[in-house]
Scaffold this active site. Structure first.
Site, PDB file in Angstrom:
ATOM      1  N   ASN A 128       0.896  -1.466  -0.062  1.00 21.81           N
ATOM      2  CA  ASN A 128       0.014  -0.215  -0.051  1.00 21.81           C
ATOM      3  C   ASN A 128       0.420   1.556  -0.148  1.00 21.81           C
ATOM      4  OD1 ASN A 128      -2.689  -0.922  -0.004  1.00 21.81           O
ATOM      5  ND2 ASN A 128      -2.634  -1.537   2.220  1.00 21.81           N
ATOM      6  N   CYS A 132      -4.183  -7.017  -4.186  1.00 25.44           N
ATOM      7  CA  CYS A 132      -4.968  -5.838  -4.631  1.00 25.44           C
ATOM      8  C   CYS A 132      -5.338  -6.207  -6.197  1.00 25.44           C
ATOM      9  CB  CYS A 132      -3.697  -5.112  -4.956  1.00 25.44           C
ATOM     10  SG  CYS A 132      -4.556  -3.401  -5.862  1.00 25.44           S
ATOM     11  N   GLY A 133      -6.769  -6.226  -6.370  1.00 27.96           N
ATOM     12  CA  GLY A 133      -7.139  -6.752  -7.876  1.00 27.96           C
ATOM     13  C   GLY A 133      -6.888  -5.681  -8.662  1.00 27.96           C
ATOM     14  N   ASN A 175     -11.539  -2.556   4.611  1.00 24.63           N
ATOM     15  CA  ASN A 175     -11.612  -0.937   3.685  1.00 24.63           C
ATOM     16  C   ASN A 175     -13.047  -1.179   3.232  1.00 24.63           C
ATOM     17  OD1 ASN A 175      -8.709  -1.623   1.896  1.00 24.63           O
ATOM     18  ND2 ASN A 175      -9.064  -3.512   2.276  1.00 24.63           N
ATOM     19  N   GLU A 201      -9.719   3.477   1.316  1.00 23.09           N
ATOM     20  CA  GLU A 201      -9.679   2.207   1.051  1.00 23.09           C
ATOM     21  C   GLU A 201      -8.281   2.500   3.121  1.00 23.09           C
ATOM     22  OE1 GLU A 201      -6.405   0.556  -1.891  1.00 23.09           O
ATOM     23  OE2 GLU A 201      -8.233   1.174  -3.043  1.00 23.09           O
ATOM     24  N   CYS A 229     -11.206   0.123  -6.639  1.00 22.78           N
ATOM     25  CA  CYS A 229     -10.287  -0.769  -5.894  1.00 22.78           C
ATOM     26  C   CYS A 229     -10.784  -2.118  -6.299  1.00 22.78           C
ATOM     27  CB  CYS A 229     -11.067  -0.256  -4.306  1.00 22.78           C
ATOM     28  SG  CYS A 229     -10.616  -1.736  -3.547  1.00 22.78           S
ATOM     29  N   GLY A 230      -9.936  -3.025  -6.581  1.00 19.41           N
ATOM     30  CA  GLY A 230     -10.669  -3.769  -7.762  1.00 19.41           C
ATOM     31  C   GLY A 230     -11.097  -5.195  -6.472  1.00 19.41           C
ATOM     32  N   THR A 231     -10.947  -5.686  -5.297  1.00 16.36           N
ATOM     33  CA  THR A 231     -11.427  -6.620  -4.607  1.00 16.36           C
ATOM     34  C   THR A 231     -12.449  -5.520  -3.812  1.00 16.36           C
ATOM     35  OG1 THR A 231      -9.409  -5.532  -3.433  1.00 16.36           O
ATOM     36  CG2 THR A 231      -9.070  -7.684  -3.862  1.00 16.36           C
TER      37      THR A 231
END
Ligand SMILES: N[C@@H](CCC[C@H](N)C(=O)O)C(=O)O
Length: 255
Positions: free
Chosen positions: A62, A71-72, A167, A185, A195-197
């Site tokens: 991060n 992290c997606g 998150n 995040e 944010c992908g996830t």
């Protein structure tokens, strides 16, 4: 040190080819590289490393310099980076902190397979689940005007979540096929553009409620799509799809 900068729906990352393992994994250095005033500026930093059993390995930090969970969007950007480095042709498999991931590249669109999700828990009317990183999902109205920083920071630092962090995603239904998601995040300690996830976590709660297998997701930085299959209580074959682009490359003396 040579670096690359990538963004996936506005979630941006410093990317380093660390196959020679020369990068110093120092929290202060990573934090400086990610600093938007004194460094390159990014939500996170990702190292591409070798793995004997996979096409490559993902190591994610991060912007606070701490190594974190999956992290997606970073994974999608790393796939674009590996594709640029000619590590694979159109399909790959890589190892990340949460396990194995498959991915596909078609005309700049990166499709990333996420880990299975076995449990969606409740916290009051809200949802808590792990899509590789821990996520809190709250449905709200008027999301464009919502104070994501204040509300997200409050939940992230509340008694239940303060220690490990979480998150926090705020979701608004746009139609039966589309949701809008904004995320605070952990480790960036701010709202990011996507944010992908978090998009995956939000999408799964929507798919579960509406018995769907795919949903379009709008974020501040662009559009994504999530596909998933439900088998009993568990979600499998979860894919996160969207654009990921190289923005620039350069050399830094910060190290
Ligand atoms: N931007 C991410 C999530 C990154 C991890 C997160 N900050 C955490 O520490 O859990 C994504 O695209 O998934």
């Amino acid at each position: 040190m040579e670096f690359y900068k990538y963004q996936g729906t506005g979630n941006d990352f410093v990317m380093v080819d660390n196959r020679d393992l020369q990068f110093p994994k120092d929290k202060t250095i990573i934090e400086k590289l990610c600093d938007r005033r004194f460094g390159i500026g990014a939500d996170g930093l990702i190292l591409l490393e070798n793995d004997p059993d996979y096409d490559f390995k993902m190591v994610y930090y991060n912007s606070d310099g701490g190594e974190s969970t999956m992290c997606g969007n970073g994974g999608r950007c790393l796939v674009a980076f590996a594709f640029f480095l000619d590590i694979f042709e159109d399909k790959c498999k890589f190892m990340a902190i949460d396990g194995e991931h498959e991915a596909e590249v078609h005309n700049g669109i990166i499709k990333l397979k996420m880990i299975n999700v076995d449990t969606i828990s409740h916290d009051g009317n809200d949802f808590v689940l792990n899509t590789g990183s821990p996520h809190y999902v709250k449905y709200v109205e008027n999301l464009s005007d919502y104070n994501v920083y204040t509300e997200g920071n409050g939940i992230r630092n509340s008694e239940n979540y303060r220690e490990k962090g979480i998150n926090v995603n705020f979701v608004e239904k746009i139609s039966d096929q589309e949701i809008f998601v904004r995320t605070y995040e952990r480790g960036v300690e701010d709202e990011t553009y996507s944010c992908g996830t978090g998009v995956t976590a939000s999408a799964l709660t929507f798919l579960q409620k509406h018995h769907l297998t795919s949903v379009k997701v709008k974020t501040l930085g662009g559009n994504l799509k999530v596909y998933a299959e439900k088998n009993g209580d568990s979600f499998q074959n979860i894919w996160l799809e969207g654009p990921a682009k190289q923005v620039f490359r350069g050399k830094t003396d910060i190290l």
